[in-house]
Design a protein around this motif. Sequence first.
Motif, PDB file in Angstrom:
ATOM      1  N   SER A   1      48.153  35.054  42.752  1.00  0.00           N
ATOM      2  CA  SER A   1      48.657  35.700  41.540  1.00  0.00           C
ATOM      3  C   SER A   1      49.139  34.632  40.567  1.00  0.00           C
ATOM      4  CB  SER A   1      49.819  36.638  41.882  1.00  0.00           C
ATOM      5  OG  SER A   1      50.914  35.892  42.399  1.00  0.00           O
ATOM      6  N   TRP A   2      49.417  35.066  39.351  1.00  0.00           N
ATOM      7  CA  TRP A   2      50.001  34.155  38.361  1.00  0.00           C
ATOM      8  C   TRP A   2      51.369  33.672  38.843  1.00  0.00           C
ATOM      9  CZ3 TRP A   2      47.728  32.257  33.956  1.00  0.00           C
ATOM     10  CH2 TRP A   2      48.558  31.547  33.080  1.00  0.00           C
TER      11      TRP A   2
ATOM     12  N   GLU B   1      39.517  36.589  47.803  1.00  0.00           N
ATOM     13  CA  GLU B   1      39.435  36.283  46.378  1.00  0.00           C
ATOM     14  C   GLU B   1      40.822  36.098  45.778  1.00  0.00           C
ATOM     15  OE1 GLU B   1      38.166  34.645  44.151  1.00  0.00           O
ATOM     16  OE2 GLU B   1      36.349  35.834  43.815  1.00  0.00           O
ATOM     17  N   CYS B   2      40.894  35.182  44.847  1.00  0.00           N
ATOM     18  CA  CYS B   2      42.151  34.891  44.173  1.00  0.00           C
ATOM     19  C   CYS B   2      42.244  35.683  42.873  1.00  0.00           C
ATOM     20  CB  CYS B   2      42.243  33.395  43.876  1.00  0.00           C
ATOM     21  SG  CYS B   2      41.023  32.824  42.660  1.00  0.00           S
ATOM     22  N   LYS B   3      43.409  35.614  42.252  1.00  0.00           N
ATOM     23  CA  LYS B   3      43.595  36.173  40.913  1.00  0.00           C
ATOM     24  C   LYS B   3      43.504  35.087  39.845  1.00  0.00           C
ATOM     25  CE  LYS B   3      44.394  40.496  42.021  1.00  0.00           C
ATOM     26  NZ  LYS B   3      43.465  41.579  41.612  1.00  0.00           N
TER      27      LYS B   3
ATOM     28  N   GLU C   1      39.846  37.520  30.554  1.00  0.00           N
ATOM     29  CA  GLU C   1      39.843  38.263  31.817  1.00  0.00           C
ATOM     30  C   GLU C   1      39.290  39.673  31.649  1.00  0.00           C
ATOM     31  OE1 GLU C   1      42.883  39.433  35.482  1.00  0.00           O
ATOM     32  OE2 GLU C   1      43.687  38.647  33.602  1.00  0.00           O
TER      33      GLU C   1
ATOM     34  N   VAL D   1      39.982  32.851  35.523  1.00  0.00           N
ATOM     35  CA  VAL D   1      39.897  33.967  36.468  1.00  0.00           C
ATOM     36  C   VAL D   1      38.484  33.992  37.040  1.00  0.00           C
ATOM     37  CG1 VAL D   1      41.686  35.365  35.388  1.00  0.00           C
ATOM     38  CG2 VAL D   1      39.320  35.586  34.604  1.00  0.00           C
TER      39      VAL D   1
END
Length: 220
Positions: A176-177, A115-117, A49, A209
Amino acid sequence: MFNIYGNVQFVPGKYDAWQNAYDKLATYVADAERNSTLTYYFGVPVEFEGNHSATPHMLAFEVYNTREDLYDTHLKSPAMGEFLVTVPDSMSTGLDLTHYTETSGFLDKSTNCRECKIIYDTQIVCNSAQDRDTILAKLAAVAKHAEEKEEDTYTFLVQKSLDNETHLRIFERYASWAAMESHQKSSVLVNFWLGSKGEIKSMEGRPYVPNNKGWLHHRV
């Protein structure tokens, strides 16, 4: 839709060189193939990442209207021809593509490409074609729950392989995670796994990611 996954392997230290060539290709595709290359989206393993340049691997997820849009239009375009001449020295393998079509779920709950994490790639192999049909039906219910009850599950797209009769895949994106873990610990998903051991031969998953390239879909 006609979906593909690309398993992109880099010669160590060559990610940036590959991306420089890709940037030129993407500029062409975004304009000339807007109506046929619908999704052009990429992720690097989560352990890279903070240093995309060092990754030896990248996941590509692409969506086309038809097989012909990929093989007759995209891969035969002049921009792709230039790209394919440029990148061999940066790739440790050739093109490694697998083909799918979606059966349930959603690509973008937000509809605006939020957008995602975390991206998560789940691959399942069933014992038979009949078992795959059973699992796909069960996953449709999981997808419905994720769409209606899990605000931070941005994408949960269930797909069956077009290359064989036993494989399927889930393309997932999370805020998120913690959101990913919440989904994985949900009773709906846990009960799915516990109740599907007879149909499933193997399963594996890997987090990625976004690498901030390409597009999830074109905004209207």
